[in-house]
Design a protein around this motif. Structure first.
Motif, PDB file in Angstrom:
ATOM      1  N   UNK A 184       7.068   9.096  -8.909  1.00  0.00           N
ATOM      2  CA  UNK A 184       6.510   9.769  -7.738  1.00  0.00           C
ATOM      3  C   UNK A 184       6.119   8.727  -6.689  1.00  0.00           C
ATOM      4  N   UNK A 185       6.668   8.843  -5.488  1.00  0.00           N
ATOM      5  CA  UNK A 185       6.397   7.869  -4.428  1.00  0.00           C
ATOM      6  C   UNK A 185       5.316   8.335  -3.453  1.00  0.00           C
ATOM      7  N   UNK A 186       4.694   9.459  -3.751  1.00  0.00           N
ATOM      8  CA  UNK A 186       3.631   9.935  -2.877  1.00  0.00           C
ATOM      9  C   UNK A 186       2.459   8.961  -2.880  1.00  0.00           C
ATOM     10  N   UNK A 187       1.696   8.952  -1.825  1.00  0.00           N
ATOM     11  CA  UNK A 187       0.577   8.023  -1.688  1.00  0.00           C
ATOM     12  C   UNK A 187      -0.537   8.359  -2.671  1.00  0.00           C
ATOM     13  N   UNK A 188      -1.295   7.347  -3.018  1.00  0.00           N
ATOM     14  CA  UNK A 188      -2.492   7.509  -3.839  1.00  0.00           C
ATOM     15  C   UNK A 188      -3.697   7.380  -2.911  1.00  0.00           C
ATOM     16  N   UNK A 189      -4.466   8.442  -2.809  1.00  0.00           N
ATOM     17  CA  UNK A 189      -5.564   8.461  -1.844  1.00  0.00           C
ATOM     18  C   UNK A 189      -6.780   7.723  -2.382  1.00  0.00           C
ATOM     19  N   UNK A 190      -7.461   6.965  -1.539  1.00  0.00           N
ATOM     20  CA  UNK A 190      -8.693   6.286  -1.964  1.00  0.00           C
ATOM     21  C   UNK A 190      -9.725   7.284  -2.484  1.00  0.00           C
ATOM     22  N   UNK A 194      -2.414  -0.479  -8.280  1.00  0.00           N
ATOM     23  CA  UNK A 194      -2.913  -1.676  -7.584  1.00  0.00           C
ATOM     24  C   UNK A 194      -2.190  -1.857  -6.252  1.00  0.00           C
ATOM     25  N   UNK A 195      -0.863  -1.757  -6.300  1.00  0.00           N
ATOM     26  CA  UNK A 195      -0.086  -1.895  -5.066  1.00  0.00           C
ATOM     27  C   UNK A 195      -0.442  -0.794  -4.070  1.00  0.00           C
ATOM     28  N   UNK A 196      -0.599   0.437  -4.574  1.00  0.00           N
ATOM     29  CA  UNK A 196      -0.939   1.553  -3.693  1.00  0.00           C
ATOM     30  C   UNK A 196      -2.313   1.363  -3.078  1.00  0.00           C
ATOM     31  N   UNK A 197      -3.260   0.901  -3.881  1.00  0.00           N
ATOM     32  CA  UNK A 197      -4.606   0.679  -3.377  1.00  0.00           C
ATOM     33  C   UNK A 197      -4.661  -0.415  -2.336  1.00  0.00           C
TER      34      UNK A 197
END
Length: 428
Positions: A36-42, A279-282
């Protein structure tokens, strides 16, 4: 989810993951796929699943140079008897199922017990392989040999031959003495959903979990090792607030009881893949591309993170106190147990143990210490495998337990409450 409901429903690693899925979903965790390439929200919470393993986490509100991972580790599997691929046999008018030993159960405790069966079915539908969880409604049994036919049993003990004695009686043979096929019964469990191709089914203690002792101070149940840890870690993460800078992660591995060297086990790449992804998403969400793009930076962050490896610990047996090392004899109701071993069968070292002791003080939780005797081999946990592969400082802890690896184990209710408080303090 209530603790006893969790114990009663988690009758295979896949059912454990299903319970965890529902527990986290009810708390607002969103399930994601690795593709899944969707963003990870803070500040949001997510779940990843791989077969009988699961990773759940809370994203930090913002990633910065001080961000680290706070991990709590447990395992979803437990000693069991697995039905072999071609299990059907007939003897003395009974249809039996041959079982393989999974892990290291106490053999004799599986005799004369009401046994359920559960696991996963793999079937074909529209040319594709799909899976379905199954828990049968019938009870099987492995009967003991009567004392009249085994006169020395009380003097010599029950000697179980796992090859000859672990054939479970599941129904009477037909009039002509032929055996029914267990696969046909499983196809009936599958219904019209598709054509059964294979199965992974194990037997389990069907007696529900219960409170015991005159003051209801103890917990009696099957699978406490390591469902107690799974429940404590999950409950602590669910109650934790969104972290300011750190990633709060709960990892539930499979196959610990057989060495962890599997795709779903602690030696696999599941946890690392999830950590690298978030980690990369964050970093990207916090506009820190330099951190997200550096593998050396990620490795450095792992080395400065911290993990609790949460597994069962050996409580001293009131009838056999000589089996414990002097001054290292945890008792039921005495609080959580710090586990150390000079041969590094546990991941604890002086620094991680010191951090655990400080954490216990902060959570107002009593801490006991366990060391195995020199003349007895020591068990292990997922801690050493994950600590070695990821370079994360780790401490091994657990709730004190009696009858470990019996079909039915025993812990103290107060120790489970203490473990939940400790892991919750860790995530806070």
């Amino acid at each position: 989810m209530d603790y006893f409901d969790f114990l009663n429903e988690s009758v295979s690693p896949w059912h454990t993951v299903d319970c965890l899925r529902r527990l986290f979903a009810a708390a607002g965790f969103e399930e994601r796929q690795m593709t899944d390439r969707a963003a990870f929200a803070p500040g949001k919470a997510y779940v990843f699943v791989r077969g009988g393993a699961l990773v759940a986490l809370r994203m930090p509100l913002q990633v910065n140079e001080s961000s680290r991972f706070r991990l709590a580790l447990a395992h979803t599997d437990f000693p069991a008897l697995k039905i072999s691929p071609n299990p059907d046999r007939t003897a003395a008018g009974a249809c039996t199922l041959h079982a393989e030993v999974y892990g290291s159960p106490i053999y004799s405790t599986w005799l004369d017990r009401d046994l359920g069966y559960a696991g996963v079915l793999a079937y074909e539908k529209d040319g594709n392989v799909q899976t379905k969880l199954v828990r049968g409604s019938k009870l099987f049994r492995i009967p003991n040999l009567a004392v009249h036919l085994n006169r020395g049993v009380n003097q010599d003990g029950t000697k179980v031959d796992p090859q000859a004695d672990f054939n479970a009686l599941w129904q009477a043979a037909t009039a002509d003495g032929k055996a029914s096929a267990f696969a046909d019964a499983l196809q009936g469990e599958l219904g019209v959903a598709g054509r059964l191709l294979d199965f992974d089914i194990q037997l389990f203690d069907a007696q529900p979990a219960s409170l015991g002792g005159f003051n209801d101070e103890w917990i009696y149940s099957g699978r406490l090792d390591n469902l107690g840890s799974c429940h404590a870690v999950a409950k602590a993460l669910v109650s934790a607030p969104a972290p300011a800078n750190d990633f709060c992660v709960a990892c539930f591995c499979n196959n610990e009881e057989i060495g962890s060297e599997t795709r779903e086990g602690a030696c696999g790449n599941f946890l690392r893949s999830v950590l690298e992804t978030v980690w990369s998403a964050g970093c990207a969400a916090s506009d820190l591309p330099a951190l997200s793009g550096s593998s050396s930076s990620f490795s450095a962050i792992l080395g400065e993170s911290f993990a609790l490896s949460v597994d069962a610990a050996h409580a001293v047996h009131p009838n056999h106190p000589e089996k414990h090392e002097a001054n290292h004899s945890p008792v039921l109701g005495g609080g959580i147990v710090l586990k150390t071993n000079a041969q590094k069968r546990y991941a604890s070292d002086a620094v991680s143990s010191a951090r655990l002791r400080l954490l216990c003080e902060q959570a107002n939780v009593p801490c006991q210490t366990f060391v195995m005797r020199n003349d007895m081999p020591c068990g292990s946990t997922v801690g050493p495998a994950i600590s070695a592969s990821l370079g994360i400082p780790t401490v091994d802890i657990g709730e004190p337990m009696l009858s470990m690896h019996s079909i039915r184990e025993m812990t103290a209710a107060s120790d489970h409450e203490a473990m939940v408080r400790l892991v919750a303090e860790f995530f806070r």
